[in-house]
Design a protein around this motif. Structure first.
Motif, PDB file in Angstrom:
ATOM      1  N   TRP A  31      89.671  79.085 101.589  1.00  0.00           N
ATOM      2  CA  TRP A  31      88.558  78.389 102.142  1.00  0.00           C
ATOM      3  C   TRP A  31      87.117  79.176 102.020  1.00  0.00           C
ATOM      4  O   TRP A  31      87.224  80.554 101.754  1.00  0.00           O
ATOM      5  CB  TRP A  31      88.499  78.307 103.635  1.00  0.00           C
ATOM      6  CG  TRP A  31      87.378  77.619 104.569  1.00  0.00           C
ATOM      7  CD1 TRP A  31      87.240  76.459 104.745  1.00  0.00           C
ATOM      8  CD2 TRP A  31      86.109  78.171 105.095  1.00  0.00           C
ATOM      9  NE1 TRP A  31      85.914  76.152 105.279  1.00  0.00           N
ATOM     10  CE2 TRP A  31      85.377  77.193 105.233  1.00  0.00           C
ATOM     11  CE3 TRP A  31      85.843  79.463 105.075  1.00  0.00           C
ATOM     12  CZ2 TRP A  31      84.108  77.734 106.144  1.00  0.00           C
ATOM     13  CZ3 TRP A  31      84.491  80.112 105.503  1.00  0.00           C
ATOM     14  CH2 TRP A  31      83.735  78.683 106.242  1.00  0.00           C
ATOM     15  N   PRO A  32      86.203  78.630 101.593  1.00  0.00           N
ATOM     16  CA  PRO A  32      85.973  77.095 101.297  1.00  0.00           C
ATOM     17  C   PRO A  32      86.207  76.899  99.635  1.00  0.00           C
ATOM     18  O   PRO A  32      85.532  77.570  99.014  1.00  0.00           O
ATOM     19  CB  PRO A  32      84.412  76.895 101.893  1.00  0.00           C
ATOM     20  CG  PRO A  32      83.589  78.055 101.286  1.00  0.00           C
ATOM     21  CD  PRO A  32      84.532  79.270 101.536  1.00  0.00           C
ATOM     22  N   ARG A  34      85.420  73.430  98.726  1.00  0.00           N
ATOM     23  CA  ARG A  34      84.669  72.383  98.687  1.00  0.00           C
ATOM     24  C   ARG A  34      83.322  72.471  99.680  1.00  0.00           C
ATOM     25  O   ARG A  34      83.323  73.318 100.677  1.00  0.00           O
ATOM     26  CB  ARG A  34      85.337  71.145  98.782  1.00  0.00           C
ATOM     27  CG  ARG A  34      86.133  71.020 100.242  1.00  0.00           C
ATOM     28  CD  ARG A  34      86.968  69.858 100.391  1.00  0.00           C
ATOM     29  NE  ARG A  34      88.079  69.843 101.516  1.00  0.00           N
ATOM     30  CZ  ARG A  34      87.510  69.604 102.807  1.00  0.00           C
ATOM     31  NH1 ARG A  34      86.616  68.645 102.924  1.00  0.00           N
ATOM     32  NH2 ARG A  34      88.681  69.319 103.841  1.00  0.00           N
ATOM     33  N   ILE A  36      80.558  72.250 102.716  1.00  0.00           N
ATOM     34  CA  ILE A  36      80.722  72.139 104.187  1.00  0.00           C
ATOM     35  C   ILE A  36      79.709  71.473 104.738  1.00  0.00           C
ATOM     36  O   ILE A  36      78.503  71.555 104.132  1.00  0.00           O
ATOM     37  CB  ILE A  36      80.698  73.785 104.436  1.00  0.00           C
ATOM     38  CG1 ILE A  36      81.845  74.553 104.037  1.00  0.00           C
ATOM     39  CG2 ILE A  36      80.621  73.812 106.183  1.00  0.00           C
ATOM     40  CD1 ILE A  36      81.591  76.108 104.212  1.00  0.00           C
ATOM     41  N   LYS A  37      80.019  70.949 105.887  1.00  0.00           N
ATOM     42  CA  LYS A  37      78.971  69.929 106.450  1.00  0.00           C
ATOM     43  C   LYS A  37      78.585  70.575 107.792  1.00  0.00           C
ATOM     44  O   LYS A  37      79.130  70.851 108.393  1.00  0.00           O
ATOM     45  CB  LYS A  37      79.428  68.510 106.635  1.00  0.00           C
ATOM     46  CG  LYS A  37      78.679  67.467 107.224  1.00  0.00           C
ATOM     47  CD  LYS A  37      78.942  66.077 107.181  1.00  0.00           C
ATOM     48  CE  LYS A  37      80.342  65.941 107.787  1.00  0.00           C
ATOM     49  NZ  LYS A  37      80.638  64.547 107.431  1.00  0.00           N
ATOM     50  N   GLN A  65      80.053  77.999  98.306  1.00  0.00           N
ATOM     51  CA  GLN A  65      80.073  76.314  98.150  1.00  0.00           C
ATOM     52  C   GLN A  65      78.820  75.581  99.005  1.00  0.00           C
ATOM     53  O   GLN A  65      78.127  76.379 100.046  1.00  0.00           O
ATOM     54  CB  GLN A  65      81.220  75.863  99.122  1.00  0.00           C
ATOM     55  CG  GLN A  65      82.588  76.242  98.455  1.00  0.00           C
ATOM     56  CD  GLN A  65      82.774  75.196  97.199  1.00  0.00           C
ATOM     57  OE1 GLN A  65      82.308  74.133  96.999  1.00  0.00           O
ATOM     58  NE2 GLN A  65      83.887  75.882  96.369  1.00  0.00           N
ATOM     59  N   VAL A  67      76.368  73.959 101.317  1.00  0.00           N
ATOM     60  CA  VAL A  67      76.389  73.796 102.870  1.00  0.00           C
ATOM     61  C   VAL A  67      75.206  72.452 102.901  1.00  0.00           C
ATOM     62  O   VAL A  67      74.305  72.953 102.823  1.00  0.00           O
ATOM     63  CB  VAL A  67      76.154  74.907 103.700  1.00  0.00           C
ATOM     64  CG1 VAL A  67      75.983  74.583 105.111  1.00  0.00           C
ATOM     65  CG2 VAL A  67      77.227  76.062 103.340  1.00  0.00           C
ATOM     66  N   ASP A  90      89.354  72.510 110.285  1.00  0.00           N
ATOM     67  CA  ASP A  90      89.548  73.068 108.850  1.00  0.00           C
ATOM     68  C   ASP A  90      88.368  73.766 108.481  1.00  0.00           C
ATOM     69  O   ASP A  90      88.273  74.290 107.234  1.00  0.00           O
ATOM     70  CB  ASP A  90      89.850  71.980 107.712  1.00  0.00           C
ATOM     71  CG  ASP A  90      88.916  70.822 107.599  1.00  0.00           C
ATOM     72  OD1 ASP A  90      87.713  70.941 108.211  1.00  0.00           O
ATOM     73  OD2 ASP A  90      89.339  69.956 106.900  1.00  0.00           O
ATOM     74  N   TYR A  92      85.402  72.522 107.599  1.00  0.00           N
ATOM     75  CA  TYR A  92      84.578  71.813 106.664  1.00  0.00           C
ATOM     76  C   TYR A  92      83.472  70.723 107.535  1.00  0.00           C
ATOM     77  O   TYR A  92      82.409  70.303 107.015  1.00  0.00           O
ATOM     78  CB  TYR A  92      85.224  70.983 105.517  1.00  0.00           C
ATOM     79  CG  TYR A  92      86.013  71.988 104.718  1.00  0.00           C
ATOM     80  CD1 TYR A  92      85.222  72.375 103.630  1.00  0.00           C
ATOM     81  CD2 TYR A  92      87.322  72.100 104.771  1.00  0.00           C
ATOM     82  CE1 TYR A  92      85.860  73.207 102.739  1.00  0.00           C
ATOM     83  CE2 TYR A  92      87.889  73.006 103.914  1.00  0.00           C
ATOM     84  CZ  TYR A  92      87.308  73.675 102.763  1.00  0.00           C
ATOM     85  OH  TYR A  92      87.953  74.388 102.088  1.00  0.00           O
ATOM     86  N   THR A  93      83.668  70.721 108.541  1.00  0.00           N
ATOM     87  CA  THR A  93      82.728  70.000 109.414  1.00  0.00           C
ATOM     88  C   THR A  93      82.441  70.922 110.767  1.00  0.00           C
ATOM     89  O   THR A  93      83.089  71.243 111.603  1.00  0.00           O
ATOM     90  CB  THR A  93      83.531  68.624 110.167  1.00  0.00           C
ATOM     91  OG1 THR A  93      83.736  67.821 109.143  1.00  0.00           O
ATOM     92  CG2 THR A  93      82.280  67.962 111.045  1.00  0.00           C
TER      93      THR A  93
END
Length: 326
Positions: A31-32, A34, A36-37, A65, A67, A90, A92-93
């Motif tokens: 991680w990460p 992909r 991230i939001k 990554q 953001v 995870d 990513y949110t």
């Protein structure tokens, strides 16, 4: 002749365990991998949105990554809050958390959509912004003590905020609760229309986050009475704190932080907390935050969790006792 060595039962079990561990290595180890939001529970352009974009840019560089910021306003911040609370744990949110979706919004609805303490994983404190209690010039109110005096003399005193259930509204109810002064709330659709009426003395007092009002104080159109923090605001260092005025129970700051869904892995939380604190230590970031009226406050995850709980403990009862609803 080559001799083929067969693994012992113990060796075979060790190989199997190692293979299983490698296979079961959590995605968090990489991680990460992909984008991230960060969900912001307000529309674009406000202080929460700007802060999120400042952090997103720098965190993207540190984490390797992109953001991205995703605005999900509505229902006292709970629309965005619910989206984060129901997201996979995870990493990513995430949510640009502050007083509204955590300590106010959930208690303003008939049916509480989530428990703001257990539904999220506190990650990092980003900073805080005090409210300012202010008065119109024609009102003649020049000190915080005048609010209570005028309310008792006239039987009531109107105060404005940016809307029902806003942090300014709730702080006015807190003043009423602590001092016993009969303050009557006048709701507006945002700070701009409230400012117009405050300058015109349609309402004598207003309460809101300090940032947008500094030009009116410097221009002499409004009178700042107090900031609701324990230390003076760098935006208006001449304005006394509510503590200096003998009202420590009226301290209330709009906190800003980063949170995620419940049960985020501790290693991931630690990595994010460290990255956020590094960003907040950057002088140019601190300057941008001060321009927003926000004082950077890097903290441990444990301390941020305490800040969240303390504010919920203060504001939830105030919202409920005042019967404030959206």
């Amino acid at each position: 002749m080559n001799t083929i060595q067969r693994p012992t039962r113990r060796g075979a079990l060790q190989l199997l365990a190692a293979g299983a561990a490698a296979f079961a290595l959590p995605a968090f180890a990489q991680w990460p991998d992909r984008p991230i939001k960060i969900i912001v529970t307000f529309p674009p352009g406000g202080s929460s949105d700007i802060l999120a974009r400042i952090m997103a840019e720098q965190l993207g560089k540190k984490l390797g990554q992109p953001v991205v910021v995703d605005n999900k306003p509505g229902a006292g911040g709970t629309i965005g809050g619910m989206q984060v609370a129901s997201a996979p744990a995870d990493g990513y949110t995430l949510m640009l958390s502050n007083t509204t979706p955590i300590a106010l919004g959930p208690f303003l609805l008939d049916k509480q959509p989530y428990d703001p303490v257990t539904a999220f994983t506190p990650i990092a404190s980003l900073g805080s912004a005090p409210l300012v209690i202010m008065a119109s010039k024609p009102s003649g109110i020049t000190h915080f003590a005048d609010i209570e005096t005028r309310a008792r003399k006239d039987g009531r005193l109107d105060f404005g905020s940016g809307g029902p259930g806003s942090i300014g509204h709730v702080h006015g109810e807190l003043i009423r609760k602590i001092t016993g002064a009969n303050l009557v709330h006048v709701p507006y659709r945002g700070g701009a229309p409230m400012t117009t009426d405050l300058i015109a003395n349609v309402i004598p007092v207003g309460i809101d986050v300090i940032t947008a009002y500094v030009p009116y104080f410097k221009g002499g159109q409004l009178t700042p009475l107090a900031v609701t923090s324990t230390t003076r605001s760098p935006l208006m260092p001449d304005v006394p704190t509510i503590v200096e005025l003998g009202q420590p129970k009226l301290v209330l700051e709009n906190f800003f932080g980063l949170s995620g869904p419940a049960k985020l892995p501790p290693d991931l939380v630690a990595k994010l907390n460290s990255a956020c604190n590094e960003v907040l230590a950057m002088p140019d970031v601190q300057k941008k935050l001060i321009d927003l009226g926000i004082v950077a406050k890097p903290e441990s995850t444990a301390r941020f969790e305490t800040i969240v709980k303390e504010q919920v403990d203060v504001l939830a009862p105030t919202v409920k006792s005042a019967g404030i609803k959206l």
